[in-house]
Design an enzyme around this catalytic site. Structure first.
Site, mmCIF file in Angstrom:
data_model
loop_
_atom_site.group_PDB
_atom_site.id
_atom_site.type_symbol
_atom_site.label_atom_id
_atom_site.label_comp_id
_atom_site.label_asym_id
_atom_site.label_seq_id
_atom_site.Cartn_x
_atom_site.Cartn_y
_atom_site.Cartn_z
ATOM 1 N N HIS A 49 0.877 -1.165 0.000
ATOM 2 C CA HIS A 49 0.000 0.000 0.000
ATOM 3 C C HIS A 49 0.919 1.222 0.000
ATOM 4 O O HIS A 49 2.054 1.136 0.474
ATOM 5 C CB HIS A 49 -0.890 0.039 1.254
ATOM 6 C CG HIS A 49 -1.834 -1.129 1.360
ATOM 7 N ND1 HIS A 49 -1.796 -2.018 2.395
ATOM 8 C CD2 HIS A 49 -2.818 -1.526 0.530
ATOM 9 C CE1 HIS A 49 -2.743 -2.933 2.213
ATOM 10 N NE2 HIS A 49 -3.373 -2.663 1.082
ATOM 11 N N ASP A 52 2.316 1.759 3.313
ATOM 12 C CA ASP A 52 3.291 0.751 3.783
ATOM 13 C C ASP A 52 4.686 1.235 3.403
ATOM 14 O O ASP A 52 5.650 1.045 4.152
ATOM 15 C CB ASP A 52 3.086 -0.614 3.086
ATOM 16 C CG ASP A 52 1.785 -1.297 3.483
ATOM 17 O OD1 ASP A 52 1.382 -1.198 4.661
ATOM 18 O OD2 ASP A 52 1.175 -1.945 2.600
#
Ligand SMILES: [Mn+2]
Length: 344
Positions: A49, A52
């Site tokens: 993501h 992330d």
């Protein structure tokens, strides 16, 4: 025996075990420690993501986001890993509460479109062209809350804006029929690829099929993959499993539907998927009951099941199967499949 299949997973697949009915049951593992586990578990790529890769990105300038993403690129490279894709996480931020791209509030749509651009910046810094759109809250909790016709047009506008922002990125739409919304706007790969064809650059828009999502739509995951493969549009997969129509379970690959898993491996093999250079992505969750020191087994197990099923696909008695098909004796074909899967 890995064929030339290469595997990926996301850092969220090693997790603390919280569910909607209870808090975490395992301590958090740092991203750096997770990265060390990838190669050991047999994986070559990281699914990201956007946040992330760049935590707290909402508080950072675009220049700072690019800088932190470049540092992340170095970090994964030092472990011999590459980034498979980056996905904008629109569903946790307050501005994404009613969907980002399809929110009724124009300020929220603007936020979502800006966030998607930052996600593309991160992908560039991580040296991947693939952007995954899991359209989590792009749908409704009650039908009357949105004009669906308008929402589909906004969604297409957002996809076009991403394609125009960067002329090299590819977008893989990950369909899912429900959860967290009651009904999602892009429930199947058919919906996703129809939107792709209406975009400003259809060849750069394809799909990512998740096993559990196809099953939640009451569809066969291998046929969903085949539909995309027939058009050269399967940009990735999220292999996992799902036991019937309930919450999205993300069970280990093959754990509930072993024959369905065989057919997913079979369709990838029929398409010579490794020749596309794409990764086999897993999106599996450890059971909440799993103790911390063994809460990564679901990843290695899912990969092992894939490779065992690949062996089953490659040793399938095709000539006998062809005789059954020619004679239209599908009962014999069915038994042949079952005998082969059970082994002697
Ligand atoms: Mn899932």
């Amino acid at each position: 025996m890995a064929g030339d299949y290469r595997f990926s997973f996301g850092p969220w697949n090693i997790h603390e075990g919280a569910d909607p009915f209870g808090p975490t049951v395992r301590p958090s593992i740092s991203f750096a420690r997770k990265l060390k586990m990838y190669k050991k578990l047999g994986f070559d790529a990281v699914q990201f993501h956007d946040d992330d890769a760049v935590p707290d990105m909402e508080k950072l300038t675009p220049a700072k986001i690019r800088k932190e993403a470049a540092a992340m690129k170095k970090m994964i490279a030092s472990e011999g890993l590459v980034a498979e894709f980056v996905a904008p996480r629109l569903w946790e931020h307050p501005q994404g509460i009613d969907g980002g791209f399809t929110a009724n509030d124009p300020a929220c749509r603007k936020w979502a479109n800006e966030r998607a651009k930052r996600c593309i910046d991160i992908a560039n810094a991580l040296d991947t062209r693939l952007i995954v759109l899991w359209l989590a809250r792009e749908g409704t909790y009650i039908r009357e809350s949105k004009n669906a016709i308008e929402a589909y047009r906004w969604l297409l506008e957002s996809i076009n804006a991403m394609l125009e922002y960067d002329d090299k990125i590819e977008i893989a739409i990950e369909p899912k029929p429900n959860e967290p919304t009651d009904m999602a706007y892009v429930p199947t790969i058919g919906h996703a690829l129809a939107m792709a064809q209406h975009s400003v650059d259809p060849k750069r828009v394809g799909g990512l099929i998740e096993t559990a999502h196809a099953l939640l739509a009451g569809l066969d995951p291998s046929d969903e993959m085949a539909f995309a493969l027939s058009m050269g549009k399967l940009f990735s997969v999220h292999l996992n499993d799902q036991n019937g129509l309930k919450f999205d379970q993300d069970k280990s690959f093959g754990a509930a539907n072993l024959r369905g898993a065989f057919n997913q491996v079979r369709v990838l093999e029929l398409a010579d998927y490794p020749s596309t250079g794409r990764f086999v992505g897993l999106d599996v969750k450890a059971m909440r009951t799993q103790k911390a020191d063994v809460a990564h087994k679901h990843l290695a197990n899912s990969r092992a099941v894939f490779l065992r099923l690949l062996e089953k696909v490659r040793t399938f008695p095709n000539e006998i199967a062809q005789d059954c098909i020619a004679a239209r004796d599908y009962e014999a074909l069915e038994m042949l499949v079952l005998e082969h899967l059970m082994g002697s």
